[in-house]
Enzyme design. Structure first.
Site, PDB file in Angstrom:
ATOM      1  N   ASP A 102       0.796  -1.224   0.000  1.00 53.12           N
ATOM      2  CA  ASP A 102       0.000   0.000   0.000  1.00 53.12           C
ATOM      3  C   ASP A 102       0.833   1.282   0.000  1.00 53.12           C
ATOM      4  OD1 ASP A 102       1.045  -0.058   2.581  1.00 53.12           O
ATOM      5  OD2 ASP A 102      -0.811  -0.817   3.451  1.00 53.12           O
ATOM      6  N   GLU A 124      -0.513  -8.918  -1.480  1.00 56.70           N
ATOM      7  CA  GLU A 124      -1.138  -8.416  -0.257  1.00 56.70           C
ATOM      8  C   GLU A 124      -2.296  -7.481  -0.604  1.00 56.70           C
ATOM      9  OE1 GLU A 124       0.984  -7.458   3.813  1.00 56.70           O
ATOM     10  OE2 GLU A 124       0.491  -5.570   2.822  1.00 56.70           O
ATOM     11  N   GLU A 138      -1.968   5.040   3.109  1.00 59.52           N
ATOM     12  CA  GLU A 138      -2.014   3.651   2.660  1.00 59.52           C
ATOM     13  C   GLU A 138      -3.411   3.167   2.283  1.00 59.52           C
ATOM     14  OE1 GLU A 138       1.705   4.081   5.153  1.00 59.52           O
ATOM     15  OE2 GLU A 138      -0.388   4.739   5.324  1.00 59.52           O
ATOM     16  N   HIS A 211       5.909   4.598  13.938  1.00 60.84           N
ATOM     17  CA  HIS A 211       6.438   5.444  12.869  1.00 60.84           C
ATOM     18  C   HIS A 211       5.364   5.969  11.916  1.00 60.84           C
ATOM     19  CE1 HIS A 211       5.949   1.585  10.839  1.00 60.84           C
ATOM     20  NE2 HIS A 211       5.870   2.277   9.715  1.00 60.84           N
ATOM     21  N   ARG A 213       2.445   7.935   9.915  1.00 62.70           N
ATOM     22  CA  ARG A 213       2.183   9.367   9.789  1.00 62.70           C
ATOM     23  C   ARG A 213       1.048   9.823  10.691  1.00 62.70           C
ATOM     24  NH1 ARG A 213       4.262  11.868   4.972  1.00 62.70           N
ATOM     25  NH2 ARG A 213       5.539  10.402   3.795  1.00 62.70           N
ATOM     26  N   HIS A 244      12.709   4.913  13.952  1.00 60.21           N
ATOM     27  CA  HIS A 244      12.588   5.137  12.513  1.00 60.21           C
ATOM     28  C   HIS A 244      13.405   6.356  12.096  1.00 60.21           C
ATOM     29  CE1 HIS A 244      10.580   5.742   8.605  1.00 60.21           C
ATOM     30  NE2 HIS A 244      10.170   4.494   8.726  1.00 60.21           N
TER      31      HIS A 244
END
Length: 372
Positions: A102, A124, A138, A211, A213, A244
Site C-alpha cells: 500500500d 497483499e 495507505e 512510525h 504518519r 525510525h
C-alpha cells in the site's frame, strides 16, 4: 502467449516492508529462471532501511531511482517516480509488473504500468480499514491499486471478501497467505541465534516500534508517556525501540525518551537482527502492519498502537489487541498482559491467521498460469 516463452517480470520495491515481503517472491521466480526473467526496480522511498533488507536477502536491484529527499512530500515523491519509472518500463517492456502492499511507490508504479497496458499483480491485496485517512496514505493507495491491477493476491479470506464487495471478479482473486511469513521462516532458518542482542535477559523485554504518519505529534507523545508509566510501574521490564529514520519520529522520541533507565533507543536494525529481537521479546507494542502478521508466528502478544487496523484477522484470532494511542489505554492493556500469565499465554499460543510460509510459491504458480 507461447508456453515456452521466458516471461519478463518487473518487481517494484520502495520501502523496507515491501522488500521483506517481496524478497521471497523473487526467490521463487528465480527458481523458475527458465520461465521468468526477473527485473528488480527500487525507488528508494526508504533508502538506508531498504538497502539493509536487500543485503540480508542478497538481492541486487537492476535499477535504482534514488528518489528519496529529506522531508519529501507525497506529491513530490509521486512527481519524481512517474517519469523515472516510465523510462525504465519503456526500455524493459515487461510482460507483468508485481507491486506489494500500500505504499506510494506501489500505487504510482501501478499507474505507470496501467498507462502502458502492462499486466499488474498486487501482492497483499484487499486489506481495508474503510477509513480513508487511517492509515494515511495507505488506505487510499491500496484501493487505487485494486482498481488498476489485473491479479489480486489476497493474504486471507477476509481480504478476498473485501475485494469481492468492491466488485473485483472472484476469478481474479487468489488467497495465498502473506509472504511476510515466508520471509520470517527464511530468517529463522538461516539467521536464528546469530545475533544475541544487548538486552539484560533478567528483565522482561518489550519491543516498541512507532512510525506511522497518523501517529506524528500528540499520538506519539501519548505513546511515550505510556512507556514512562510502564517503566516506573514495572521494575522488571526493559523497552527497546529501533527508532525510525523519519525526522518527525526522531525528534519527538529523543525529547521524550532519551536517557531514561531501561529504555534503549537504537538505530533501525537489519531484518535478521530485528526478527531475533522480536523472538527475544516478551511483549510487542507497535503501529506496524507487518509485525501484526509476524509476531503470532513467534508466539508474541502484540498491542497495536492504532485506532484502526486493516488486519482484523489477528484481532479475531486473539494474537493482537487494538489499543490506540491513548496513554491510559496502552498502560491498562499492557498491565493486564504483564500481570496475568493466563492472558499472556492465551495470546502467545493463538494460531497465526496469516499463512504457512508458502505464499510466494502460490503467487508464482498463479502468475505463470495467467501468462501462459
Amino acid at each position: 502467449m507461447k508456453k515456452n516463452k521466458q516471461f519478463k517480470v518487473v518487481i517494484i520495491i520502495g520501502t523496507r516492508p515491501e522488500a521483506i515481503k517481496m524478497c521471497p517472491v523473487i526467490y521463487e521466480l528465480r527458481k523458475m529462471s527458465s520461465k521468468f526473467k526477473t527485473v528488480i526496480i527500487v525507488t528508494g522511498q526508504h533508502k538506508e532501511m531498504l538497502t539493509q533488507i536487500l543485503d540480508v536477502f542478497k538481492i541486487e536491484p537492476h535499477y535504482n531511482l534514488n528518489v528519496m529527499e529529506k522531508n519529501q512530500s507525497l506529491a513530490r515523491l509521486t512527481e519524481k517516480v512517474i517519469p523515472a519509472l516510465e523510462k525504465i518500463i519503456i526500455k524493459v517492456k515487461p510482460d507483468i509488473m508485481l507491486v506489494q502492499g500500500d505504499t506510494t511507490t506501489s500505487f504510482v508504479a501501478s499507474l505507470v504500468a496501467y498507462y502502458h497496458k502492462i499486466m499488474i499483480a498486487h501482492v497483499e491485496a484487499g486489506l481495508r480499514t474503510f477509513k480513508r485517512y487511517y492509515p494515511f496514505p495507505e488506505e487510499i493507495n491500496r484501493k487505487l491499486i485494486s482498481v488498476l491491477c489485473d491479479i489480486h493476491f489476497a493474504p486471507t479470506q477476509s481480504a478476498a471478501d473485501n475485494l469481492i464487495r468492491e466488485g473485483v471478479p472472484q476469478g481474479k482473486i487468489n488467497i495465498t497467505g502473506n509472504t511476510v511469513i515466508d520471509a520470517l521462516f527464511y530468517v529463522l532458518e538461516n539467521f536464528k541465534n546469530k545475533w544475541t542482542g544487548f538486552q539484560d535477559n533478567s528483565n522482561r523485554q518489550i519491543l516498541l516500534t512507532a512510525h506511522r504518519r497518523e501517529n506524528f505529534g500528540e499520538p506519539l507523545r501519548n505513546i511515550c508517556q505510556a512507556i514512562k508509566q510502564l517503566i516506573n510501574q514495572y521494575k522488571d521490564i526493559e523497552v527497546t525501540y529501533p527508532v525510525h529514520k523519519n525526522l518527525n519520529v526522531r525528534g519527538e522520541i529523543s525529547e521524550q525518551l532519551s536517557g531514561l533507565e531501561r529504555v534503549n533507543l537504537i538505530e533501525p536494525l537489519d531484518y535478521f537482527k530485528f526478527v531475533n529481537l522480536m523472538n527475544d521479546s516478551y511483549l510487542i507494542l507497535t503501529d506496524s502492519g507487518g509485525i501484526q502478521e509476524e509476531a503470532p508466528s513467534l508466539g508474541k502478544p502484540v498491542l497495536v498502537l492504532r485506532n484502526e487496523t486493516e488486519r482484523p484477522e489477528a484481532v479475531a484470532a486473539g494474537t493482537v489487541i487494538l489499543v490506540g494511542t491513548d496513554t491510559d489505554s496502552i498502560v491498562k492493556e499492557a498491565s493486564i498482559i504483564l500481570d496475568n500469565e493466563d492472558v499472556y499465554f492465551q495470546m502467545a499460543n493463538a494460531i497465526n491467521p496469516y499463512g504457512d510460509g508458502k505464499a510466494s510459491k502460490r503467487i508464482v504458480e498463479r502468475i505463470l498460469s495467467n501468462l501462459n
